[in-house]
Motif scaffolding. Structure first.
Motif, mmCIF file in Angstrom:
data_model
loop_
_atom_site.group_PDB
_atom_site.id
_atom_site.type_symbol
_atom_site.label_atom_id
_atom_site.label_comp_id
_atom_site.label_asym_id
_atom_site.label_seq_id
_atom_site.Cartn_x
_atom_site.Cartn_y
_atom_site.Cartn_z
ATOM 1 N N ARG A 241 -5.608 -2.256 5.781
ATOM 2 C CA ARG A 241 -5.462 -3.678 5.454
ATOM 3 C C ARG A 241 -6.107 -4.012 4.106
ATOM 4 O O ARG A 241 -5.610 -4.862 3.364
ATOM 5 N N THR A 242 -7.186 -3.326 3.796
ATOM 6 C CA THR A 242 -7.876 -3.633 2.528
ATOM 7 C C THR A 242 -7.016 -3.305 1.316
ATOM 8 O O THR A 242 -6.802 -4.176 0.452
ATOM 9 N N PRO A 243 -6.473 -2.074 1.190
ATOM 10 C CA PRO A 243 -5.604 -1.832 0.016
ATOM 11 C C PRO A 243 -4.333 -2.660 0.039
ATOM 12 O O PRO A 243 -3.827 -3.039 -1.026
ATOM 13 N N LEU A 244 -3.799 -2.961 1.220
ATOM 14 C CA LEU A 244 -2.612 -3.801 1.267
ATOM 15 C C LEU A 244 -2.918 -5.214 0.778
ATOM 16 O O LEU A 244 -2.087 -5.848 0.110
ATOM 17 N N GLY A 249 -2.370 -9.291 -3.473
ATOM 18 C CA GLY A 249 -2.939 -10.162 -4.498
ATOM 19 C C GLY A 249 -2.447 -9.807 -5.879
ATOM 20 O O GLY A 249 -2.120 -10.700 -6.696
ATOM 21 N N ALA A 250 -2.359 -8.506 -6.160
ATOM 22 C CA ALA A 250 -1.899 -8.099 -7.492
ATOM 23 C C ALA A 250 -0.447 -8.470 -7.714
ATOM 24 O O ALA A 250 -0.060 -8.941 -8.802
ATOM 25 N N VAL A 251 0.380 -8.292 -6.691
ATOM 26 C CA VAL A 251 1.799 -8.634 -6.832
ATOM 27 C C VAL A 251 1.972 -10.136 -7.027
ATOM 28 O O VAL A 251 2.794 -10.585 -7.848
ATOM 29 N N GLU A 252 1.205 -10.927 -6.290
ATOM 30 C CA GLU A 252 1.318 -12.380 -6.446
ATOM 31 C C GLU A 252 0.913 -12.827 -7.841
ATOM 32 O O GLU A 252 1.542 -13.714 -8.432
ATOM 33 N N LEU A 253 -0.135 -12.195 -8.402
ATOM 34 C CA LEU A 253 -0.551 -12.533 -9.763
ATOM 35 C C LEU A 253 0.506 -12.139 -10.783
ATOM 36 O O LEU A 253 0.812 -12.893 -11.725
ATOM 37 N N GLN A 272 6.429 -6.467 -2.777
ATOM 38 C CA GLN A 272 5.871 -7.510 -1.931
ATOM 39 C C GLN A 272 6.446 -7.450 -0.512
ATOM 40 O O GLN A 272 5.723 -7.599 0.472
ATOM 41 N N ARG A 273 7.760 -7.224 -0.417
ATOM 42 C CA ARG A 273 8.388 -7.120 0.907
ATOM 43 C C ARG A 273 7.893 -5.881 1.650
ATOM 44 O O ARG A 273 7.673 -5.915 2.865
ATOM 45 N N ALA A 274 7.716 -4.772 0.928
ATOM 46 C CA ALA A 274 7.223 -3.545 1.561
ATOM 47 C C ALA A 274 5.797 -3.740 2.068
ATOM 48 O O ALA A 274 5.435 -3.261 3.153
ATOM 49 N N GLU A 275 4.969 -4.473 1.268
ATOM 50 C CA GLU A 275 3.595 -4.747 1.708
ATOM 51 C C GLU A 275 3.585 -5.602 2.963
ATOM 52 O O GLU A 275 2.816 -5.339 3.897
ATOM 53 N N LEU A 276 4.441 -6.610 3.007
ATOM 54 C CA LEU A 276 4.513 -7.460 4.188
ATOM 55 C C LEU A 276 4.998 -6.670 5.401
ATOM 56 O O LEU A 276 4.481 -6.838 6.516
ATOM 57 N N GLN A 277 5.963 -5.786 5.187
ATOM 58 C CA GLN A 277 6.466 -4.962 6.285
ATOM 59 C C GLN A 277 5.379 -4.025 6.813
ATOM 60 O O GLN A 277 5.229 -3.848 8.030
ATOM 61 N N CYS A 278 4.593 -3.436 5.927
ATOM 62 C CA CYS A 278 3.505 -2.554 6.351
ATOM 63 C C CYS A 278 2.448 -3.321 7.127
ATOM 64 O O CYS A 278 1.916 -2.839 8.143
#
Length: 436
Positions: A241-244, A249-253, A272-278
């Motif tokens: 969860r920490t690296p995700l 945050g980096a993708v949103e910036l 961003q979609r892959a991060e949300l899926q993970c």
């Protein structure tokens, strides 16, 4: 949750309890033993009685014949319960019809008594000489009556000893099964705590004690495995969860920067979609590992729309149309991450196995239906579709380890949902996720 699985159809046969088997063993043994003794007694009595009476009658009949030859004027020899008669071969018409065709030896003959007219049973010794026939009749009615009484007594003894065996079996089963019952009760009580109580110290050094030691050893190993699994799940959940979160945050910036070109923005949206899926998948797997339901609310129609948008962005020119039909909303009391994982796997499989055509998601009153125009469903796929690690016959060289539908099945079992996959009307496959 229900799925096509032949292994689930093979239910174990009902088995008798060990206590019942012990009691039945005693009852059957007692019944068989007393029946054998009774049958042997009757057989030996009849055999000995028949041999003794037969030999006595033949001996007396011979004496009767010899006495007649010595004194032909004698009409008969009076014996107790025995009647001797002789007939000349010139007057065979006087021989009783039941006796005429009998051969030499001893026979059982039933004849009516002269006084009462009731049938009487006789042992009849026969000796046929050229000039005279000799008969010696012995009334065995009393012996038959005593034999019937003996048989009744033996039958009663069989019943009494069978009941006695039942009582002994009941008592023995209670004595034999009492430590096993105590072991089961202690094991049941210890199963409610995370650190089970040792069982072996409560039992002597016998077979039950050995079983208690084996259960203690098994419980220790199982507790260790469960503890390792819990620690692993907690560590993985925290460490992933920490690296995700950093990626999110980096993708949103980066997406907030206006100077990004469209190509870079598209790639960042995919990340961003892959991060949300993970993140959703980690949450769902953590729930499955703990076997607990999470609390939350979501709209199945909105989740389905988001999943279709996500897969539409990944088509990369594949001629497949993604469409949402049915109800505008379907509120559910379930976290959005759980529904996204379950419904996302169904939509993902439909998109993956449809080379061209369409994938339609229909939101129904209490279910979501995913249909495609792919190659369809074979009988082998239908039987193994929800088996962990199984990849369909049309998978080819596509990516995936065959665990997506297995996760869907486990989530359905956790939330009391139902998932069914069937061939489409014309072609393709229809997967229906029904909510309990």
């Amino acid at each position: 949750m229900q799925a096509t699985d032949p292994a689930l159809a093979r239910l174990p046969r009902a088995r008798r309890r060990l206590r019942t088997r012990i009691i039945l063993s005693f009852v059957l043994f007692g019944f068989a033993l007393t029946t054998l003794i009774a049958a042997t007694t009757v057989y030996m009595r009849n055999r000995v009685e028949s041999n003794v009476l037969g030999a006595a009658l033949e001996k007396n009949n011979n004496m009767f014949a010899e006495g007649f030859y010595r004194n032909p004027t004698a009409v008969g020899i009076p014996f107790e319960k025995i009647q001797g008669r002789q007939f000349s071969t010139r007057k065979l018409d006087k021989v009783p019809p039941e006796w005429r065709d009998l051969s030499n030896g001893v026979h059982d003959v039933a004849m009516p008594a002269q006084a009462s007219g009731e049938p009487r049973v006789y042992k009849l010794a026969v000796r046929k000489d050229p000039d005279y026939w000799f008969f010696l009749a012995y009334d065995i009615a009393e012996e038959r009556e005593s034999q019937q009484k003996l048989n009744s007594a033996l039958v009663a003894s069989v019943g009494i000893f069978t009941v006695f065996s039942l009582l002994i079996g009941w008592w023995s089963a209670a004595r034999v099964m009492s430590p096993v019952t105590e072991l089961a009760q202690r094991l049941r009580r210890s199963g409610t705590s995370s650190s089970p109580e040792a069982l072996a110290p409560h039992f002597p050094e016998d077979e039950v004690g050995e079983l208690a030691k084996a259960l203690d050893d098994y419980a220790a190993r199982l507790t260790e495995v469960v503890q390792r699994d819990r620690e692993f799940n907690a560590d993985v959940s925290h460490e992933l969860r920490t690296p995700l979160a950093v990626i999110r945050g980096a993708v949103e910036l980066l997406l907030a920067r206006p100077e990004l070109d469209e190509r870079t923005r598209t790639r960042l949206s995919r990340i961003q979609r892959a991060e949300l899926q993970c993140t959703d998948l980690i949450s769902a797997l953590l729930l499955l590992s703990r076997n607990e339901r999470a609390v939350g609310q979501c709209d199945a129609a909105r989740v389905a729309q988001q999943l279709l948008e996500s897969h539409r962005a990944q088509l990369a020119g594949k001629p497949v149309e993604l469409r949402l039909e049915g109800a505008a909303t379907l509120p559910l009391d379930v976290p959005e991450s759980v529904l996204s994982v379950a419904l996302g796997n169904l939509i993902g499989n439909a998109v993956k196995y449809t080379p061209s055509g369409e994938v339609v998601v229909r939101v129904l009153a209490n279910a979501v239906e995913v249909s495609d125009s792919g190659p369809g469903l074979s009988a082998e796929d239908a039987a193994k579709l929800f088996t962990r690690g199984y990849r369909g016959t049309h998978a080819g060289h596509s990516q995936g380890g065959g665990i997506g539908l297995s996760i869907v099945r486990r989530l359905c079992a956790l939330y009391a949902w139902d998932v069914r996959v069937r061939p489409g009307d014309g072609r393709g496959v229809v997967a229906t996720l029904t909510f309990g």
